[in-house]
Design a protein around this motif. Structure first.
Motif, PDB file in Angstrom:
ATOM      1  N   TYR A 216      11.467  26.166  58.985  1.00 18.48           N
ATOM      2  CA  TYR A 216      12.540  25.732  58.098  1.00 18.48           C
ATOM      3  C   TYR A 216      13.835  25.673  58.904  1.00 18.48           C
ATOM      4  CZ  TYR A 216      15.312  25.332  53.816  1.00 18.48           C
ATOM      5  OH  TYR A 216      16.151  24.891  52.828  1.00 18.48           O
ATOM      6  N   LYS A 217      14.221  24.466  59.292  1.00 14.72           N
ATOM      7  CA  LYS A 217      15.326  24.304  60.250  1.00 14.72           C
ATOM      8  C   LYS A 217      16.694  24.155  59.587  1.00 14.72           C
ATOM      9  CE  LYS A 217      12.516  24.420  63.734  1.00 14.72           C
ATOM     10  NZ  LYS A 217      12.484  25.635  64.584  1.00 14.72           N
ATOM     11  N   GLU A 218      16.720  24.112  58.237  1.00 13.89           N
ATOM     12  CA  GLU A 218      18.003  23.911  57.552  1.00 13.89           C
ATOM     13  C   GLU A 218      18.909  25.142  57.634  1.00 13.89           C
ATOM     14  OE1 GLU A 218      15.214  22.797  56.617  1.00 13.89           O
ATOM     15  OE2 GLU A 218      15.430  20.713  55.954  1.00 13.89           O
ATOM     16  N   ARG A 219      18.334  26.311  57.875  1.00  7.59           N
ATOM     17  CA  ARG A 219      19.118  27.550  57.975  1.00  7.59           C
ATOM     18  C   ARG A 219      18.691  28.329  59.214  1.00  7.59           C
ATOM     19  NH1 ARG A 219      21.692  28.724  52.935  1.00  7.59           N
ATOM     20  NH2 ARG A 219      21.839  26.700  51.905  1.00  7.59           N
ATOM     21  N   SER A 220      19.596  29.205  59.673  1.00  2.96           N
ATOM     22  CA  SER A 220      19.284  30.032  60.842  1.00  2.96           C
ATOM     23  C   SER A 220      18.382  31.191  60.439  1.00  2.96           C
ATOM     24  CB  SER A 220      20.573  30.588  61.455  1.00  2.96           C
ATOM     25  OG  SER A 220      21.167  31.520  60.551  1.00  2.96           O
ATOM     26  N   GLU A 221      17.773  31.812  61.442  1.00  2.00           N
ATOM     27  CA  GLU A 221      16.938  32.982  61.159  1.00  2.00           C
ATOM     28  C   GLU A 221      17.758  34.082  60.499  1.00  2.00           C
ATOM     29  OE1 GLU A 221      14.320  36.433  63.450  1.00  2.00           O
ATOM     30  OE2 GLU A 221      14.836  34.590  64.538  1.00  2.00           O
ATOM     31  N   GLU A 222      18.983  34.253  60.951  1.00  2.00           N
ATOM     32  CA  GLU A 222      19.859  35.285  60.385  1.00  2.00           C
ATOM     33  C   GLU A 222      20.116  35.029  58.891  1.00  2.00           C
ATOM     34  OE1 GLU A 222      24.340  37.178  61.044  1.00  2.00           O
ATOM     35  OE2 GLU A 222      23.604  35.611  62.390  1.00  2.00           O
ATOM     36  N   GLU A 223      20.401  33.771  58.541  1.00  2.00           N
ATOM     37  CA  GLU A 223      20.644  33.429  57.131  1.00  2.00           C
ATOM     38  C   GLU A 223      19.389  33.645  56.291  1.00  2.00           C
ATOM     39  OE1 GLU A 223      23.665  29.826  56.618  1.00  2.00           O
ATOM     40  OE2 GLU A 223      22.206  29.431  58.208  1.00  2.00           O
ATOM     41  N   ILE A 224      18.239  33.262  56.839  1.00  2.83           N
ATOM     42  CA  ILE A 224      16.975  33.420  56.118  1.00  2.83           C
ATOM     43  C   ILE A 224      16.688  34.890  55.875  1.00  2.83           C
ATOM     44  CG2 ILE A 224      14.459  33.118  56.286  1.00  2.83           C
ATOM     45  CD1 ILE A 224      15.063  30.449  57.749  1.00  2.83           C
ATOM     46  N   PHE A 225      16.838  35.715  56.909  1.00  2.00           N
ATOM     47  CA  PHE A 225      16.588  37.156  56.735  1.00  2.00           C
ATOM     48  C   PHE A 225      17.556  37.759  55.720  1.00  2.00           C
ATOM     49  CE2 PHE A 225      17.934  41.484  57.703  1.00  2.00           C
ATOM     50  CZ  PHE A 225      16.761  42.153  57.382  1.00  2.00           C
ATOM     51  N   LYS A 226      18.828  37.430  55.854  1.00  2.00           N
ATOM     52  CA  LYS A 226      19.833  38.000  54.955  1.00  2.00           C
ATOM     53  C   LYS A 226      19.516  37.676  53.495  1.00  2.00           C
ATOM     54  CE  LYS A 226      24.817  38.113  54.069  1.00  2.00           C
ATOM     55  NZ  LYS A 226      26.143  37.535  54.416  1.00  2.00           N
ATOM     56  N   SER A 227      19.208  36.413  53.219  1.00  2.00           N
ATOM     57  CA  SER A 227      18.902  36.002  51.846  1.00  2.00           C
ATOM     58  C   SER A 227      17.606  36.643  51.357  1.00  2.00           C
ATOM     59  CB  SER A 227      18.792  34.476  51.779  1.00  2.00           C
ATOM     60  OG  SER A 227      18.448  34.068  50.482  1.00  2.00           O
ATOM     61  N   MET A 228      16.577  36.597  52.189  1.00  2.00           N
ATOM     62  CA  MET A 228      15.277  37.137  51.803  1.00  2.00           C
ATOM     63  C   MET A 228      15.364  38.636  51.514  1.00  2.00           C
ATOM     64  SD  MET A 228      11.658  36.638  53.893  1.00  2.00           S
ATOM     65  CE  MET A 228      11.822  34.874  54.162  1.00  2.00           C
ATOM     66  N   TRP A 229      16.097  39.359  52.355  1.00  2.00           N
ATOM     67  CA  TRP A 229      16.193  40.809  52.184  1.00  2.00           C
ATOM     68  C   TRP A 229      17.059  41.184  50.982  1.00  2.00           C
ATOM     69  CZ3 TRP A 229      13.714  44.907  52.467  1.00  2.00           C
ATOM     70  CH2 TRP A 229      14.312  46.171  52.460  1.00  2.00           C
ATOM     71  N   GLN A 230      18.160  40.470  50.774  1.00  2.00           N
ATOM     72  CA  GLN A 230      19.018  40.742  49.607  1.00  2.00           C
ATOM     73  C   GLN A 230      18.252  40.523  48.301  1.00  2.00           C
ATOM     74  OE1 GLN A 230      22.478  38.235  50.152  1.00  2.00           O
ATOM     75  NE2 GLN A 230      23.631  39.850  51.200  1.00  2.00           N
ATOM     76  N   LEU A 231      17.504  39.441  48.228  1.00  2.00           N
ATOM     77  CA  LEU A 231      16.730  39.144  47.014  1.00  2.00           C
ATOM     78  C   LEU A 231      15.590  40.143  46.824  1.00  2.00           C
ATOM     79  CD1 LEU A 231      16.736  35.281  47.426  1.00  2.00           C
ATOM     80  CD2 LEU A 231      17.720  36.515  45.486  1.00  2.00           C
ATOM     81  N   THR A 232      14.982  40.574  47.924  1.00  2.00           N
ATOM     82  CA  THR A 232      13.932  41.590  47.857  1.00  2.00           C
ATOM     83  C   THR A 232      14.497  42.909  47.347  1.00  2.00           C
ATOM     84  OG1 THR A 232      12.638  40.581  49.633  1.00  2.00           O
ATOM     85  CG2 THR A 232      12.291  42.926  49.251  1.00  2.00           C
ATOM     86  N   ALA A 233      15.627  43.323  47.919  1.00  2.00           N
ATOM     87  CA  ALA A 233      16.261  44.586  47.515  1.00  2.00           C
ATOM     88  C   ALA A 233      16.666  44.539  46.036  1.00  2.00           C
ATOM     89  CB  ALA A 233      17.475  44.860  48.394  1.00  2.00           C
ATOM     90  N   ALA A 234      17.192  43.395  45.597  1.00  2.00           N
ATOM     91  CA  ALA A 234      17.601  43.247  44.193  1.00  2.00           C
ATOM     92  C   ALA A 234      16.389  43.341  43.266  1.00  2.00           C
ATOM     93  CB  ALA A 234      18.308  41.910  43.995  1.00  2.00           C
ATOM     94  N   PHE A 235      15.282  42.728  43.665  1.00  2.00           N
ATOM     95  CA  PHE A 235      14.064  42.811  42.846  1.00  2.00           C
ATOM     96  C   PHE A 235      13.550  44.247  42.779  1.00  2.00           C
ATOM     97  CE2 PHE A 235       9.466  43.118  42.593  1.00  2.00           C
ATOM     98  CZ  PHE A 235       9.236  42.524  41.366  1.00  2.00           C
ATOM     99  N   GLN A 236      13.551  44.938  43.929  1.00  2.00           N
ATOM    100  CA  GLN A 236      13.052  46.319  43.958  1.00  2.00           C
ATOM    101  C   GLN A 236      13.909  47.231  43.084  1.00  2.00           C
ATOM    102  OE1 GLN A 236      10.244  47.548  45.371  1.00  2.00           O
ATOM    103  NE2 GLN A 236       9.718  45.444  45.921  1.00  2.00           N
ATOM    104  N   GLU A 237      15.221  47.039  43.117  1.00  2.00           N
ATOM    105  CA  GLU A 237      16.130  47.847  42.291  1.00  2.00           C
ATOM    106  C   GLU A 237      15.848  47.610  40.812  1.00  2.00           C
ATOM    107  OE1 GLU A 237      18.884  50.190  40.534  1.00  2.00           O
ATOM    108  OE2 GLU A 237      18.102  50.288  42.587  1.00  2.00           O
ATOM    109  N   LYS A 238      15.681  46.346  40.456  1.00  5.50           N
ATOM    110  CA  LYS A 238      15.377  45.995  39.060  1.00  5.50           C
ATOM    111  C   LYS A 238      14.031  46.577  38.626  1.00  5.50           C
ATOM    112  CE  LYS A 238      14.907  41.938  36.044  1.00  5.50           C
ATOM    113  NZ  LYS A 238      14.882  40.447  36.009  1.00  5.50           N
TER     114      LYS A 238
END
Length: 254
Positions: A216-238
């Motif tokens: 997926y070349k539209e975003r950097s690895e850093e952006e992908i990790f940041k988004s993926m981890w934030q959404l994962t953490a939010a789901f786990q908290e919920k």
């Protein structure tokens, strides 16, 4: 009654219908059957898997009769669509719906039973699972393929991907199919949300984000990790907040 059979199995329609009708009195229970009950049956030299969906509440009885497709019908139709798109899932066999004067009474989805080595859950629960990182990377490529084909699997969670080893590679098969959305294309956020239910572990998210960024070349690895981890953490908290609330409610009911 509404009964539909995959054309591949239409010569056995009567036998399939009879097997479904005998669901409660025969077959081998598979899993714990907490919500929906699954049983295995020998059929024409194969093992088939029949899922009996929990009887819906009154509102859903009416909704599934007049306004929405039942879970059984959706499971069948989505399996057909996935296979047409070249995405792994057990071969759909049939579905059946029974109705009362109120609406949908009960429903069943029938598919071929697939025996595999593991699910994604083992990768979460066993940190030193053999070839774990390679499996995780191949799973990520599989998920990227889903997204490229516009498939948003809303129940993309640890137990719903079966994994089969074929030589040095792995094949992936989706199960529990009744919640899906098919898009022309998927946004970055939709793609990242689709990873949020899979694991609570940051190291696994790092591997997945690294592998996803290769394709997926539209975003950097850093952006992908940041988004993926934030959404994962939010789901786990919920998820755990909900769990704590249920525990408190049980305590007060005592």
């Amino acid at each position: 009654m509404n009964f539909k059979v995959n054309p591949l199995f239409e010569n056995h329609s009567a036998s399939i219908l009879e097997t479904i009708k005998n669901f409660e009195t025969s077959g081998e229970l598979f899993g714990n059957g907490d919500r929906n009950k699954i049983k295995l049956f020998d059929f024409q030299g194969k093992t088939i898997n029949i899922k009996s969906f929990k009887i819906p509440n009154l509102i859903n009885k009416i909704a599934y009769r007049y306004f929405r497709k039942s879970k059984a019908q959706r499971s069948f139709e989505y399996a057909v669509t996935l296979l047409e798109k070249g995405i792994g899932t057990p071969q759909p066999v049939a579905y059946l719906e029974n109705f009362s004067f109120l609406g949908l009474k009960n429903s069943y989805y029938v598919s071929e039973h697939l025996i595999t080595e593991l699910t994604y859950r083992e990768l979460v629960e066993i940190p030193d699972y053999p070839d774990r990182e390679n499996i995780l990377r191949q799973f990520t490529r599989f998920t990227f393929g889903l997204h490229e084909k516009g498939v948003e699997f809303l129940d993309h969670s640890p137990g719903n991907t079966l994994i089969k080893k074929t030589g040095s590679n792995y094949e992936f098969f989706l199960v529990d199919l009744n919640r899906m959305i098919f898009h022309q294309s998927m946004s970055f956020e939709q793609r990242m949300v689709n990873f949020s239910r899979l694991t609570p572990y940051e190291d696994m998210v790092k591997v997945m984000s690294n592998e996803y960024s290769k394709f997926y070349k539209e975003r950097s690895e850093e952006e992908i990790f940041k988004s993926m981890w934030q959404l994962t953490a939010a789901f786990q908290e919920k998820f755990y907040r909900k769990k704590r609330l249920k525990k408190k409610l049980k305590f007060w009911k005592k």
